[in-house]
Each structure stands twice: as structure tokens, then as C-alpha cells.
Motif scaffolding. Structure first.
Motif, PDB file in Angstrom:
ATOM      1  N   ASN A  56       0.789  -1.233   0.000  1.00  0.00           N
ATOM      2  CA  ASN A  56       0.000   0.000   0.000  1.00  0.00           C
ATOM      3  C   ASN A  56       0.823   1.287   0.000  1.00  0.00           C
ATOM      4  O   ASN A  56       0.369   2.321   0.489  1.00  0.00           O
ATOM      5  N   HIS A  86      -2.083  -3.545  -6.099  1.00  0.00           N
ATOM      6  CA  HIS A  86      -1.498  -4.453  -5.114  1.00  0.00           C
ATOM      7  C   HIS A  86       0.025  -4.351  -5.142  1.00  0.00           C
ATOM      8  O   HIS A  86       0.653  -4.166  -4.107  1.00  0.00           O
ATOM      9  N   MET A 141      -1.009 -13.419  -7.521  1.00  0.00           N
ATOM     10  CA  MET A 141      -1.848 -13.006  -6.401  1.00  0.00           C
ATOM     11  C   MET A 141      -2.412 -14.158  -5.571  1.00  0.00           C
ATOM     12  O   MET A 141      -3.036 -13.919  -4.552  1.00  0.00           O
ATOM     13  N   TRP A 192      -9.055  -9.598 -10.094  1.00  0.00           N
ATOM     14  CA  TRP A 192      -7.833  -8.818 -10.186  1.00  0.00           C
ATOM     15  C   TRP A 192      -7.184  -9.017 -11.551  1.00  0.00           C
ATOM     16  O   TRP A 192      -7.474  -9.975 -12.247  1.00  0.00           O
ATOM     17  N   TYR A 206      -3.260  -5.409 -10.128  1.00  0.00           N
ATOM     18  CA  TYR A 206      -4.172  -4.318  -9.784  1.00  0.00           C
ATOM     19  C   TYR A 206      -5.616  -4.724  -9.993  1.00  0.00           C
ATOM     20  O   TYR A 206      -5.919  -5.765 -10.611  1.00  0.00           O
TER      21      TYR A 206
END
Length: 168
Positions: free
Chosen positions: A52, A75, A97, A110, A166
Motif C-alpha cells: 500500500n 497491489h 496473487m 484482479w 491491480y
């Protein structure tokens, strides 16, 4: 989906020049997939965005790429450098992910993207058998649940890509 000449030449050239320069600090990673396997494979990475937050002093070079992709949530963004080898070396299939989002339905929401920085004879292979050649200024986008792997190259000093994960 494959998009060639994704960015205008000036924007792409700024990213390419920076990532192929000696200014970027590359960090050694002892494995090429999300789960360490003793396979003698490694790569060098440069994190732009993780946990983040922006993690690179060079993050601004990615602005044209992000303006065109238009992610809602990011991400991770990382540049990968695979050193030249005498023969093409394939890494292992993985989904970027999966270890973060084990639920398949949520994982498929995602996007994983690979932005190719330099043209070389390395490639990305998808779990359905599709092979995507490393061509500069090419963007490959796929659902976050698609397993894939990358390779080394034999015809350039290095194979450099930007890996993005993302939500759109």
C-alpha cells in the motif's frame, strides 16, 4: 490480451531508459515464483509499489503507464530483470496473487499485467499454452488467476519487464 505499442514512444522511452540505466537499484531474489522451490532460478527486482505504498524514488516514470491502465486499486508493481543465460531457462507456473487471495472468484477479479521493456528472445508462457514474446512497449494483461511463467533470454544481456497486479 496483448497490446503492442502500448505507450507513446516518448513516454515509453523514458521508462525504458531509466530501467536499462545504472541508476536503478536491483535486489536479488532467490526464486522466480511465489513458492520457493530449489530450482537454481533467481532474478533481480526493483519494487515500485508494495504494501500500500510507493517504494521507489523512480515511481514517477510509471505515470503514463498508470494513466493508461487506470487501476482502481494497486497491489504491487515491480520491475524484474532476468540475466542472460546460455540457454532459455523457464521458471515455474504461478499466479502472482494466489497467495494473497486464495478465493478463486475474488482472485479472478484482479488483473496481472506484464509490460515488456526490451525486445529479446525470452517470453511469457500462459497455462493455456499461449506464448507471448518479449517485445518492447508491449502490454500483456490477464486475469489474476491465470498461471504463467517467464524465462531468461539468450540474445540480450538481460530481459526486463514490469509486473503489475491491480484491480480495475
Amino acid at each position: 490480451m496483448i497490446n503492442d505499442n502500448f505507450l507513446d514512444i516518448e513516454s515509453f522511452h523514458k521508462i525504458q531508459t531509466k530501467l536499462l540505466s545504472e541508476e536503478i537499484h536491483w535486489h536479488y531474489h532467490n526464486y522466480t515464483d511465489n513458492i520457493y522451490q530449489d530450482n537454481n532460478q533467481f532474478y533481480f527486482g526493483h519494487s515500485f509499489y508494495d504494501m500500500n505504498k510507493w517504494t521507489s524514488p523512480f515511481a514517477e516514470i510509471l505515470e503514463p503507464l498508470l494513466l493508461k491502465i487506470k487501476p482502481v486499486s494497486i497491489h504491487s508493481i515491480r520491475a524484474n530483470l532476468m540475466a542472460r543465460t546460455s540457454e532459455i531457462v523457464e521458471s515455474n507456473f504461478h499466479s502472482d496473487m494466489k497467495k494473497f487471495i486464495p478465493d478463486e472468484d475474488r482472485l479472478s477479479q484482479w488483473t496481472t499485467a506484464i509490460f515488456y521493456i526490451n525486445t529479446n528472445n525470452g517470453y511469457t508462457k500462459l497455462s493455456d499454452g499461449t506464448i507471448v514474446e518479449s517485445k518492447s512497449n508491449r502490454l500483456l494483461t490477464m486475469s489474476g488467476d491465470v498461471e504463467h511463467f517467464g524465462t531468461t533470454c539468450t540474445d540480450q544481456k538481460r530481459r526486463v519487464i514490469i509486473n503489475l497486479n491491480y484491480y480495475v
